[in-house]
Write a protein that holds these residues in place. Structure first.
Motif, short mmCIF file in Angstrom:
data_model
loop_
_atom_site.label_atom_id
_atom_site.label_comp_id
_atom_site.label_asym_id
_atom_site.label_seq_id
_atom_site.Cartn_x
_atom_site.Cartn_y
_atom_site.Cartn_z
N THR A 149 18.57 -35.77 -17.37
CA THR A 149 17.70 -34.63 -17.05
C THR A 149 18.01 -34.15 -15.63
N GLN A 150 18.34 -32.87 -15.55
CA GLN A 150 18.70 -32.29 -14.25
C GLN A 150 17.70 -31.19 -13.91
N LEU A 151 17.12 -31.25 -12.73
CA LEU A 151 16.16 -30.22 -12.30
C LEU A 151 16.40 -29.84 -10.85
N PRO A 152 15.95 -28.63 -10.47
CA PRO A 152 16.00 -28.25 -9.06
C PRO A 152 14.95 -29.04 -8.29
N MET A 153 15.36 -29.61 -7.15
CA MET A 153 14.46 -30.44 -6.33
C MET A 153 14.58 -30.02 -4.87
N MET A 154 13.60 -30.44 -4.08
CA MET A 154 13.65 -30.11 -2.65
C MET A 154 12.87 -31.15 -1.86
N TYR A 155 13.38 -31.46 -0.68
CA TYR A 155 12.64 -32.37 0.20
C TYR A 155 11.49 -31.60 0.85
N MET A 156 10.36 -32.30 1.08
CA MET A 156 9.18 -31.62 1.61
C MET A 156 9.45 -30.94 2.96
N ASP A 157 10.28 -31.57 3.79
CA ASP A 157 10.58 -30.95 5.10
C ASP A 157 11.15 -29.54 4.91
N ASP A 158 12.07 -29.41 3.95
CA ASP A 158 12.65 -28.09 3.67
C ASP A 158 11.57 -27.14 3.12
N ALA A 159 10.70 -27.65 2.24
CA ALA A 159 9.68 -26.79 1.62
C ALA A 159 8.68 -26.27 2.65
N ILE A 160 8.29 -27.13 3.58
CA ILE A 160 7.33 -26.71 4.62
C ILE A 160 7.99 -25.69 5.54
N ARG A 161 9.24 -25.97 5.90
CA ARG A 161 9.96 -25.03 6.77
C ARG A 161 10.12 -23.67 6.07
N ALA A 162 10.43 -23.68 4.78
CA ALA A 162 10.56 -22.43 4.02
C ALA A 162 9.24 -21.65 4.05
N GLY B 292 16.98 -26.26 -3.08
CA GLY B 292 17.20 -27.39 -2.19
C GLY B 292 18.47 -28.06 -2.66
N CYS B 293 18.31 -28.98 -3.63
CA CYS B 293 19.48 -29.55 -4.29
C CYS B 293 19.10 -29.80 -5.74
N SER B 294 20.09 -30.12 -6.54
CA SER B 294 19.84 -30.28 -7.97
C SER B 294 20.60 -31.51 -8.44
N PHE B 295 19.89 -32.41 -9.14
CA PHE B 295 20.57 -33.65 -9.56
C PHE B 295 19.90 -34.21 -10.81
N THR B 296 20.67 -35.06 -11.52
CA THR B 296 20.12 -35.74 -12.70
C THR B 296 19.40 -37.02 -12.22
N VAL B 297 18.60 -37.60 -13.11
CA VAL B 297 17.94 -38.86 -12.75
C VAL B 297 19.00 -39.93 -12.51
N GLY B 298 20.07 -39.89 -13.33
CA GLY B 298 21.16 -40.86 -13.16
C GLY B 298 21.75 -40.79 -11.75
N GLU B 299 21.94 -39.58 -11.27
CA GLU B 299 22.49 -39.41 -9.91
C GLU B 299 21.51 -39.90 -8.84
N LEU B 300 20.21 -39.71 -9.11
CA LEU B 300 19.19 -40.18 -8.17
C LEU B 300 19.20 -41.71 -8.12
N VAL B 301 19.28 -42.33 -9.29
CA VAL B 301 19.33 -43.81 -9.37
C VAL B 301 20.54 -44.32 -8.57
N TYR B 302 21.68 -43.69 -8.79
CA TYR B 302 22.93 -44.09 -8.12
C TYR B 302 22.78 -43.99 -6.60
#
Ligand code: NAD
Ligand code: AKB
Length: 303
Positions: A199-212, A235-245
């Motif tokens: 599963t791949q979704l668009p994600m973002m770190y909160m620091d970037d979201a607050i700054r935006a 922000g960035c986009s990744f699969t759960v597999g990539e997050l685990v890695y």
């Protein structure tokens, strides 16, 4: 004549975003200039249900509010369990806030979401495309964007991706796995994920979201075009597999199993990634955190 000092009302201030946005707004405008409210009770936070139109108006009037950051909402997973309540809070609550903002001349920030997109959207979601979400939550966000453009006030929004942060828990969304996984990795060494590994979704770190958020609100109104109600921001986009890695770079023994539930359907109906050319052009949006940087910072802070 001097300019009126900024006085801010935040609704839903105790949530994942509010916890950090309030802090940043206080740093920027001064502690006394930010009024935190939420339906939940907490010290230093005024209790306000956004269904209470009169109390919203009273607060705006008595506190001399100039800007509202409206964060009170139900997110996708909680919202789909209780669609009527989701509609009430996300649409009727927003209408209450807009009416009050209009009456007292306030600027309004109201978040949208990648949930505005549906299965017919290209996997790399453009700013302008058909908005046909399958979730009630997504439909309420599409309405929010329409209201922003039709309400004749200075109202702005961002289509936040799934937000990853460590200061407050995620609030009942489909993308919550990308927050929960860090806590589980540190406490259990294992996470049972409710969406598939690919599963791949668009994600973002909160620091970037607050700054935006702050950068959008700092932009002169005249610079903003027809996407004002909901800018795509990547922000960035990744699969759960990539997050685990990426987590395994720090915790090699970490394991993850996969047991998809109904939230898989919501995730599958959303795009994989986001095209944010309009936000970059109109107000200079640039993300700073990629996947590995998010993982490094999350684990460092949660340890
Ligand atoms: P959250 O669930 O963590 O916080 C929402 C807050 O609203 C909670 O503290 C809750 O108590 C409060 N609330 C609920 N009903 C209320 C009511 N009737 N009156 C007043 N307060 C009420 O959500 P969040 O992640 O902070 O999201 C804030 C906004 O950003 C929402 O509009 C959400 O749709 C949007 N958004 C969030 C994300 C994300 O990943 N966090 C992504 C896209 C969009
Ligand atoms: C959710 O998953 O519901 C939120 C969102 C992307 O709007 N995080």
């Amino acid at each position: 004549m001097g300019t009126v000092p900024t006085r801010i009302l935040v609704t839903g201030a105790l949530g994942q975003i509010g916890t950090e946005l309030v802090e940043s707004l206080q740093n920027k405008y001064g502690h006394q200039s930010v009024i935190s409210t939420d339906v939940r009770e907490s010290e230093g936070c005024i209790q306000l249900d956004v269904m209470d139109a009169k109390k919203i108006e009273d607060l705006i009037q008595t506190k001399g509010i100039t800007d509202i950051y409206h964060l009170a909402a139900l997110l996708s997973a909680t919202g789909e369990k209780n669609p009527d309540l989701c509609w009430k809070i996300n649409v009727d609550g927003l209408v209450n806030v807009i009416s009050a903002a209009k009456k007292y001349g306030c600027r309004l920030f109201s978040p949208s979401s990648i949930a505005v997109f549906g299965p017919d959207c290209p996997k790399h979601a453009p700013q302008v495309t058909g908005l046909n979400p399958t979730t009630v939550y997504g439909k309420t966000k599409v309405i929010g964007e329409h209201l922003a453009m039709s309400s004749e006030i200075d109202m702005r929004g961002l289509r936040y991706p799934g937000l990853i942060s460590w200061k407050a828990p995620a609030g009942g969304g489909t993308t919550d796995y990308a927050v929960e996984i860090f806590h589980a990795a540190l406490s259990e060494g294992h996470y049972n994920c409710f969406v598939r590994e690919d599963t791949q979704l668009p994600m973002m770190y909160m620091d970037d979201a607050i700054r935006a958020t702050l950068e959008l609100m700092d932009t002169p109104f005249d610079s903003l075009g027809t996407s004002r109600g909901g800018y795509n921001i990547a922000g960035c986009s990744f699969t759960v597999g990539e997050l685990v890695y990426s987590i395994q770079r720090h915790i090699p023994e970490f394991t993850c199993s996969f047991e998809p539930d109904v939230r898989q359907n919501y995730a599958d109906s959303w795009p994989d990634s986001i095209e944010d050319d309009v936000a970059r052009k109109e107000w200079g949006w640039i993300p700073k955190f990629d996947l590995d940087k998010i993982v490094d910072d999350m684990l460092e802070n949660l340890k």
